[in-house]
Design a protein around this motif. Structure first.
Motif, mmCIF file in Angstrom:
data_model
loop_
_atom_site.group_PDB
_atom_site.id
_atom_site.type_symbol
_atom_site.label_atom_id
_atom_site.label_comp_id
_atom_site.label_asym_id
_atom_site.label_seq_id
_atom_site.Cartn_x
_atom_site.Cartn_y
_atom_site.Cartn_z
ATOM 1 N N ALA A 1 0.827 -1.207 0.000
ATOM 2 C CA ALA A 1 0.000 0.000 0.000
ATOM 3 C C ALA A 1 0.861 1.256 0.000
ATOM 4 C CB ALA A 1 -0.935 -0.014 1.213
ATOM 5 N N LEU B 1 2.427 1.756 -3.513
ATOM 6 C CA LEU B 1 1.421 2.160 -4.492
ATOM 7 C C LEU B 1 1.052 3.626 -4.326
ATOM 8 C CD1 LEU B 1 -0.866 -1.000 -4.412
ATOM 9 C CD2 LEU B 1 0.378 -0.154 -6.411
ATOM 10 N N ARG C 1 -0.442 -0.566 -10.891
ATOM 11 C CA ARG C 1 -1.399 -1.659 -10.749
ATOM 12 C C ARG C 1 -0.904 -2.587 -9.651
ATOM 13 N NH1 ARG C 1 -0.430 -5.650 -16.007
ATOM 14 N NH2 ARG C 1 1.783 -6.091 -15.604
ATOM 15 N N LEU C 2 -1.831 -3.258 -9.003
ATOM 16 C CA LEU C 2 -1.526 -4.243 -7.969
ATOM 17 C C LEU C 2 -1.725 -5.623 -8.558
ATOM 18 C CD1 LEU C 2 -0.974 -5.118 -5.015
ATOM 19 C CD2 LEU C 2 -3.433 -4.923 -4.623
ATOM 20 N N VAL D 1 -5.400 -5.282 -10.098
ATOM 21 C CA VAL D 1 -6.223 -4.189 -9.588
ATOM 22 C C VAL D 1 -5.521 -2.878 -9.943
ATOM 23 C CG1 VAL D 1 -7.284 -3.189 -7.529
ATOM 24 C CG2 VAL D 1 -6.974 -5.669 -7.685
ATOM 25 N N PRO D 2 -6.216 -1.846 -10.477
ATOM 26 C CA PRO D 2 -7.650 -1.739 -10.674
ATOM 27 C C PRO D 2 -8.213 -2.605 -11.786
ATOM 28 C CG PRO D 2 -6.616 0.426 -10.685
ATOM 29 C CD PRO D 2 -5.539 -0.590 -10.791
ATOM 30 N N THR E 1 -9.682 2.479 -5.029
ATOM 31 C CA THR E 1 -9.873 1.080 -5.409
ATOM 32 C C THR E 1 -8.756 0.196 -4.866
ATOM 33 O OG1 THR E 1 -10.997 1.767 -7.440
ATOM 34 C CG2 THR E 1 -10.154 -0.484 -7.361
ATOM 35 N N LEU E 2 -7.531 0.665 -4.956
ATOM 36 C CA LEU E 2 -6.395 -0.114 -4.455
ATOM 37 C C LEU E 2 -6.465 -0.311 -2.954
ATOM 38 C CD1 LEU E 2 -3.588 1.532 -6.608
ATOM 39 C CD2 LEU E 2 -4.350 -0.845 -6.779
ATOM 40 N N THR F 1 -9.205 -2.705 -1.938
ATOM 41 C CA THR F 1 -8.805 -4.087 -2.214
ATOM 42 C C THR F 1 -7.831 -4.603 -1.160
ATOM 43 O OG1 THR F 1 -9.094 -3.724 -4.593
ATOM 44 C CG2 THR F 1 -7.753 -5.609 -3.912
#
Length: 467
Positions: A284, A287, A298-299, A307-308, A328-329, A332
């Motif tokens: 986190a 990101l 992106r994850l 993700v996203p 969104t991240l 999640t």
């Protein structure tokens, strides 16, 4: 803010059909005592033939019934609402919940007990006693919730216990609406390092402009209705036999993929201080840091999920999308859990078919096969940084994080140890990764700087991440 409204029509009809039963079940000890005394007085009056005693018995018996009936008929005239500030909070931080009760009837209420249902993780169940609320009046109360564990926690339903002025009857009303508090991972601020050596796709948002390139570097496209004729590329038009125009100036944003190893077999322990929670918090932090630097991110997990998941190859974060992508991240990562997978092949397939760019990975325990597979994830010319959790130090909580030599020589269990961990790091480094060992208790900021120094060739191969 959500408002706890009236029950639906079907429930209202059921309540009317069982109104007598509902009203009687709400009688308090005082109300039941009055009702029993009234019945006893009526029986005695009949046996003894005393009219005055009968009137007393009727008064005692009717009073709790009248109170229950009035309270039952007016109990739907109270509205409640709940407001969260904020609705998304980092683990270990507090959020405040505001409750408001409004009397929308023409009669004052009696004593009200307000209760909100919350998971035990957030703290004790809050209860408030509200005195008489005048017609069209309102009362506001608030309480705080806090959780050291990330996740999504339901709040509600809100419950009201209404009582008549004589204390004869109490009825409990539950509102149907609920709210959700999202507890996201902790995010650590990171320094703006550049990973010396010129990482492909990493920096202050590198931009390429075909309009500024040389004549031979222009990549034309077919003419579309409305295109400016001044952008016609005549050489390509003659070559292709159709009208071709120069592409618009298209900034190309640097990209980064953050890989999170969620395999259950790769992480031991649970709770807010476990190795897996550190990895989630680290992902986190990276990101959010890269989003703030202007990169598209992106994850990616070991299961291959992205993700996203929108846009080219799942990257997001350009311009106005940054805030939505961050939300969104974080949502999640708030609920991400261990996977049942045993290898990293799904993530390898996603990375093998993608474009170059910065790759930051948070690995758990790696065996020889998975270390070699992780080594192949690094694409030619791209920069890859791996944070590998050191099982020896995370498995032994009593280990002092200030003594580097202690955790380097502590056995991690059957078949594991410092030699094995160093072998995995060596495998990654030989494949071109900047590999950093993550001992327990070392801040991510220090590991982030250590990775930068190692990338620049200023740190020894085995000293990353240690204080």
């Amino acid at each position: 803010m959500t408002t706890a409204g009236e029950p639906d029509g079907t429930r209202d009809e059921e309540d009317r059909a069982g109104g007598v039963r509902t009203a009687l079940t709400g009688l308090t000890t005082r109300g039941r005592s009055f009702l029993a005394a009234g019945a006893a007085a009526a029986v005695c009056a009949y046996v003894l033939g005393q009219g005055d005693l009968l009137r007393v018995g009727l008064l005692l018996g009717v009073l709790p019934l009248v109170c229950a009936t009035v309270l039952y008929r007016t109990r739907h005239r109270v509205a409640g609402s709940r407001r969260l500030e904020p609705g998304r909070v980092p683990a270990g931080s507090e959020a405040r919940v505001h409750l408001r009760v409004e009397n929308i009837s023409r009669l004052p209420t009696g004593l009200l007990m307000l209760q909100d249902r919350v998971p035990y993780v957030l703290g004790p169940r809050p209860r408030f006693v509200l005195d008489r609320v005048e017609p069209a009046g309102r009362r506001e109360v608030s309480y705080r919730v806090r959780s050291d564990l990330r996740g999504r926690y339901p709040l509600g339903p809100l419950q009201l216990r209404l009582a008549d002025p004589f204390g004869m009857c109490e009825l409990t009303r539950s509102f149907s609406t609920r709210d959700t508090l999202t507890v996201i991972p902790r995010v650590e601020p990171l320094p703006p390092v550049r990973f010396g050596g010129g990482a492909t796709g990493y920096g202050e948002g590198r931009r390429r402009s075909p309009a500024l390139a040389g004549e031979d570097d222009v990549i034309p496209r077919g003419y579309r209705y409305g295109d400016d004729l001044r952008r016609v590329h005549w050489r390509s038009t003659a070559r292709h036999g159709e009208l071709m125009v120069r592409r618009e100036e298209q900034p190309q944003r640097a990209r980064c993929s953050v890989l999170l190893d969620t395999r259950g077999i790769a992480h031991e322990g649970a709770g807010p201080d476990s190795a897996f929670e550190w990895a989630v918090s680290g992902a986190a932090s990276v990101l959010m840091h890269l989003l703030e630097r202007g990169l598209s991110v992106r994850l990616l997990t070991d299961t291959g999920s992205v993700v996203p998941g929108e846009g080219a190859e799942g990257f997001a974060g350009a311009g106005q999308e940054s805030a939505d992508a961050a939300g969104t991240l974080m949502d999640t990562l708030a609920v991400i859990d261990h996977s049942d997978g045993t290898d990293l092949s799904a993530a390898h397939e996603v990375l093998r078919g993608g474009s170059e760019g910065l790759l930051v990975a948070f690995f758990g325990e790696l065996d020889e096969e998975q270390a070699e597979l992780a080594g192949r994830m690094r694409r030619h010319g791209g920069t890859a940084v791996a944070f590998v959790l050191d099982d020896a130090s995370w498995r032994h909580e009593s280990l002092s994080i200030l003594d580097d030599a202690s955790w380097q020589h502590e056995p991690a269990g059957p078949g594991a140890g410092p030699d094995r961990a160093e072998e995995r790091l060596t495998t990654l480094r030989e494949a071109g990764w900047t590999a950093v060992k993550v001992p327990r208790g070392v801040p991510l900021e220090e590991l982030w700087r250590s990775a930068d120094r190692q990338r620049a060739g200023l740190a020894p191969a085995g000293g990353e991440g240690a204080r």
